[in-house]
Design a protein around this motif. Structure first.
Motif, PDB file in Angstrom:
ATOM      1  N   GLU A 392       0.816  -1.220   0.000  1.00 39.06           N
ATOM      2  CA  GLU A 392       0.000   0.000   0.000  1.00 39.06           C
ATOM      3  C   GLU A 392       0.851   1.273   0.000  1.00 39.06           C
ATOM      4  O   GLU A 392       0.453   2.296  -0.550  1.00 39.06           O
ATOM      5  CB  GLU A 392      -0.951  -0.005   1.202  1.00 39.06           C
ATOM      6  CG  GLU A 392      -2.082  -1.020   1.041  1.00 39.06           C
ATOM      7  CD  GLU A 392      -2.927  -1.156   2.293  1.00 39.06           C
ATOM      8  OE1 GLU A 392      -2.731  -0.357   3.238  1.00 39.06           O
ATOM      9  OE2 GLU A 392      -3.775  -2.073   2.339  1.00 39.06           O
ATOM     10  N   LYS A 395       2.930   3.026  -3.797  1.00 39.65           N
ATOM     11  CA  LYS A 395       2.370   3.828  -4.898  1.00 39.65           C
ATOM     12  C   LYS A 395       2.389   3.069  -6.229  1.00 39.65           C
ATOM     13  O   LYS A 395       2.872   3.572  -7.248  1.00 39.65           O
ATOM     14  CB  LYS A 395       3.132   5.148  -5.046  1.00 39.65           C
ATOM     15  CG  LYS A 395       3.017   6.029  -3.810  1.00 39.65           C
ATOM     16  CD  LYS A 395       3.669   7.374  -4.014  1.00 39.65           C
ATOM     17  CE  LYS A 395       3.441   8.246  -2.789  1.00 39.65           C
ATOM     18  NZ  LYS A 395       4.611   8.728  -2.134  1.00 39.65           N
ATOM     19  N   LEU A 396       1.903   1.833  -6.184  1.00 43.03           N
ATOM     20  CA  LEU A 396       1.827   1.013  -7.393  1.00 43.03           C
ATOM     21  C   LEU A 396       0.416   1.065  -7.953  1.00 43.03           C
ATOM     22  O   LEU A 396      -0.551   1.286  -7.216  1.00 43.03           O
ATOM     23  CB  LEU A 396       2.192  -0.446  -7.068  1.00 43.03           C
ATOM     24  CG  LEU A 396       3.586  -0.702  -6.482  1.00 43.03           C
ATOM     25  CD1 LEU A 396       3.703  -2.151  -6.038  1.00 43.03           C
ATOM     26  CD2 LEU A 396       4.671  -0.384  -7.497  1.00 43.03           C
ATOM     27  N   SER A 397       0.268   0.832  -9.250  1.00 40.46           N
ATOM     28  CA  SER A 397      -1.074   0.760  -9.848  1.00 40.46           C
ATOM     29  C   SER A 397      -1.726  -0.551  -9.444  1.00 40.46           C
ATOM     30  O   SER A 397      -1.048  -1.488  -9.002  1.00 40.46           O
ATOM     31  CB  SER A 397      -0.971   0.824 -11.377  1.00 40.46           C
ATOM     32  OG  SER A 397      -0.371  -0.372 -11.863  1.00 40.46           O
ATOM     33  N   ALA A 398      -3.059  -0.643  -9.598  1.00 44.18           N
ATOM     34  CA  ALA A 398      -3.801  -1.849  -9.239  1.00 44.18           C
ATOM     35  C   ALA A 398      -3.270  -3.061 -10.004  1.00 44.18           C
ATOM     36  O   ALA A 398      -3.137  -4.164  -9.448  1.00 44.18           O
ATOM     37  CB  ALA A 398      -5.292  -1.659  -9.524  1.00 44.18           C
ATOM     38  N   ALA A 399      -2.912  -2.850 -11.281  1.00 40.69           N
ATOM     39  CA  ALA A 399      -2.395  -3.949 -12.109  1.00 40.69           C
ATOM     40  C   ALA A 399      -1.036  -4.422 -11.596  1.00 40.69           C
ATOM     41  O   ALA A 399      -0.759  -5.636 -11.560  1.00 40.69           O
ATOM     42  CB  ALA A 399      -2.275  -3.498 -13.560  1.00 40.69           C
ATOM     43  N   GLU A 400      -0.190  -3.464 -11.167  1.00 37.69           N
ATOM     44  CA  GLU A 400       1.137  -3.828 -10.642  1.00 37.69           C
ATOM     45  C   GLU A 400       1.012  -4.589  -9.323  1.00 37.69           C
ATOM     46  O   GLU A 400       1.730  -5.566  -9.086  1.00 37.69           O
ATOM     47  CB  GLU A 400       1.986  -2.565 -10.437  1.00 37.69           C
ATOM     48  CG  GLU A 400       2.491  -1.951 -11.737  1.00 37.69           C
ATOM     49  CD  GLU A 400       3.161  -0.600 -11.504  1.00 37.69           C
ATOM     50  OE1 GLU A 400       4.207  -0.354 -12.128  1.00 37.69           O
ATOM     51  OE2 GLU A 400       2.631   0.210 -10.700  1.00 37.69           O
ATOM     52  N   VAL A 401       0.092  -4.133  -8.468  1.00 39.00           N
ATOM     53  CA  VAL A 401      -0.150  -4.826  -7.190  1.00 39.00           C
ATOM     54  C   VAL A 401      -0.582  -6.264  -7.453  1.00 39.00           C
ATOM     55  O   VAL A 401      -0.075  -7.217  -6.847  1.00 39.00           O
ATOM     56  CB  VAL A 401      -1.210  -4.082  -6.344  1.00 39.00           C
ATOM     57  CG1 VAL A 401      -1.684  -4.945  -5.173  1.00 39.00           C
ATOM     58  CG2 VAL A 401      -0.650  -2.756  -5.838  1.00 39.00           C
ATOM     59  N   GLN A 402      -1.537  -6.428  -8.371  1.00 32.68           N
ATOM     60  CA  GLN A 402      -2.038  -7.759  -8.701  1.00 32.68           C
ATOM     61  C   GLN A 402      -0.921  -8.650  -9.246  1.00 32.68           C
ATOM     62  O   GLN A 402      -0.807  -9.824  -8.886  1.00 32.68           O
ATOM     63  CB  GLN A 402      -3.175  -7.660  -9.732  1.00 32.68           C
ATOM     64  CG  GLN A 402      -4.046  -8.915  -9.837  1.00 32.68           C
ATOM     65  CD  GLN A 402      -4.668  -9.283  -8.506  1.00 32.68           C
ATOM     66  OE1 GLN A 402      -5.444  -8.530  -7.925  1.00 32.68           O
ATOM     67  NE2 GLN A 402      -4.306 -10.443  -7.986  1.00 32.68           N
TER      68      GLN A 402
END
Length: 531
Positions: A392, A395-402
């Protein structure tokens, strides 16, 4: 089902407990199938198998302690009384009086709000015993289970006792009403090797003096070898084989049993000398001793005496020693979770010189994996949320987190569809893999692992050790690996630090330590680990 059973047993008339065709069902799933055995006075029957094999629930069924959504059938005759047909009121006359149970984790089984005297004496007071007589009996029980200075322990709470003392208090509590049968469910899993031997020898001597029967539940066949007369080997609810200990160990009939007996964890990697990742200089840990109404500091308890240690890039350092030696305090100090003196230099920065705010961005470089993943994982978060929680701040995008979560799951060899499961829906080994994935998702340089395999069965331990070795090879990850299991340490670590009573006893390359231990204490630890 491949079930092998010895014909050698005592005559039926001498059986204290006779279990016939025990079957436990959850909906369409059979958890235990067709379990039958006889238990005789003074005998130890061991039930062994991996997590989920049905060991514990078959014993809980005898005491009427299973959830109502499980269907139980079969027969369990105790002195002519069928335990499986009793009402809850009737079970109260059996529990503690005829059959008592000691559990795997005393810290969760003992009431944290009660002192030792009340914990052990409560059942006697409920029987109408006067207070003075109860205290006398509690003192005697504490002496029986080998607790020194029992008078001093009466007013202590569970958190004020060591792991070995808590286990002894639980045994004393179970023996208070002098049961005929004692069920010991993994009674030594969380203890170091010397304490394991002490607790099991204690149970054996108490059994002899009281002529008790014991059902010993364990995932460790080699531990069972010394203490049991009969063995039942269970696998996914089925009995693989059962019979005399000598026969099972000298000629196991099933591949599953042979696998349980396998103690080969493989070899630690040969790691070339590289740069130093972590340097500890005169690192020491002291805890203040506070007394009086004003809670003033009256002195200090030394948990770790000042020591020097360096961990190379891609290297694994094992830290071993008995309970109370300072292993966990050292790990918590390195992770900056407790205060310490001295220098902790990681990648050129002294962590002990930084404020928490300055430290926070660096925390992704060093991560900690704890002994009990069930306690360290938030029960309200599913696997995906637990693993992604640390991302969290990045500062990653949702796609990068996934993508990072998927990568972490793949690293620990868990299927992608586990993302939506909660901790209670996973086995012990699966939970430990999730705890590892949660640390790995941050791409740390250093992993601090505090007893990560102690509560797991042997085959799951082997799988976790292999996984850690693969990660070490692939990502040049460094480990500080704390364990009381020297066989696991030998298979993973390039060097071993031995601690005793907060002091460094020796620090050697692993092969040299096992071949030529420099102290008598280390020699005894190695002997105790080679059953």
């Amino acid at each position: 089902m491949h079930s092998i059973q010895d014909s050698t047993k005592l005559p039926d008339s001498q059986a204290m407990l006779r279990v016939s065709h025990l079957h436990i069902q959850h909906g369409a799933q059979a958890l235990v199938q067709d379990l039958s055995f006889e238990l005789h006075a003074g005998q130890t029957l061991a039930v062994v198998g991996e997590s989920g094999s049905g060991k514990s629930i078959s014993s809980l069924a005898l005491l009427g302690l299973l959830p109502e959504n499980l269907q139980v059938s079969g027969q369990a005759l105790l002195q002519g009384q069928d335990l499986l047909a009793l009402s809850q009121e009737q079970y109260r006359q059996v529990r503690g009086h005829k059959i008592a149970m000691i559990f795997q984790e005393p810290m969760t089984a003992l009431n944290p709000l009660h002192r030792v005297e009340k914990i052990i004496g409560e059942t006697l007071l409920l029987q109408g015993w006067p207070k003075a007589k109860t205290r006398e009996r509690v003192m005697q029980l504490l002496q029986d289970v080998g607790i020194a200075e029992p008078q001093d322990k009466l007013r202590r709470y569970p958190h004020e006792l060591s792991g070995g003392q808590r286990q002894r208090v639980m045994i004393a509590m179970a023996l208070a009403l002098e049961p005929d049968i004692l069920i010991a469910d993994e009674p030594t899993t969380a203890l170091d090797v010397t304490l394991q031997a002490q607790i099991l020898s204690l149970l054996k001597s108490l059994q002899r003096s009281r002529h008790m029967a014991v059902i010993l539940i364990s995932h460790d066949l080699n531990l069972v070898r010394r203490y049991a007369d009969q063995v039942i080997v269970m696998n996914k609810g089925l009995v693989e084989e059962q019979g005399q200990v000598e026969r099972i160990f000298s000629a196991p009939a099933q591949a599953y049993t042979r696998n349980l007996l396998n103690q080969d964890f493989g070899q630690a990697l040969a790691v070339p000398e590289q740069g130093v990742l972590l340097q500890l200089t005169q690192l020491g840990v002291k805890f203040p001793i506070k007394q009086g109404l004003l809670n003033r500091v009256k002195g200090y308890f030394t948990a770790v005496e000042p020591l020097d240690l360096s961990v190379g890039q891609g290297q694994s350092i094992g830290i071993v020693g008995e309970s109370g030696s300072g292993k966990t305090s050292l790990a918590l100090a390195v992770a900056r979770l407790i205060e310490s003196d001295g220098r902790i230099v990681l990648q050129g920065q002294d962590l002990n010189a930084l404020q928490e705010k300055q430290l926070r961005p660096l925390r992704s470089a060093f991560q900690m994996v704890f002994q009990d993943p069930f306690s360290s994982l938030n029960p309200r978060l599913n696997v995906e949320q637990a693993i992604g929680e640390g991302l969290e701040m990045q500062k990653l995008s949702a796609a990068e987190v996934q993508a990072r979560i998927d990568e972490a799951l793949q690293k620990v060899e868990l299927p992608a569809d586990f993302r939506l499961r909660y901790p209670h829906e996973l086995s012990g080994g699966q939970r430990q893999r999730v705890a590892l994935a949660r640390a790995l998702v941050l791409h740390p340089k250093l992993l601090i692992l505090d007893e990560p395999t102690s509560a797991l069965d042997r085959s799951t331990q082997r799988a976790i050790v292999k996984l850690l070795r693969d990660l070490q090879r692939e990502y040049q990850m460094s480990y500080i690996f704390i364990s009381h299991d020297l066989q696991v340490v030998k298979a993973l670590c390039q060097k071993v630090l031995v601690l005793r009573h907060a002091k460094v006893m020796e620090f050697q390359p692993t092969e040299a330590l096992f071949a030529q231990p420099q102290t008598e204490y280390t020699r005894k630890l190695i002997e105790a680990s080679q059953y």
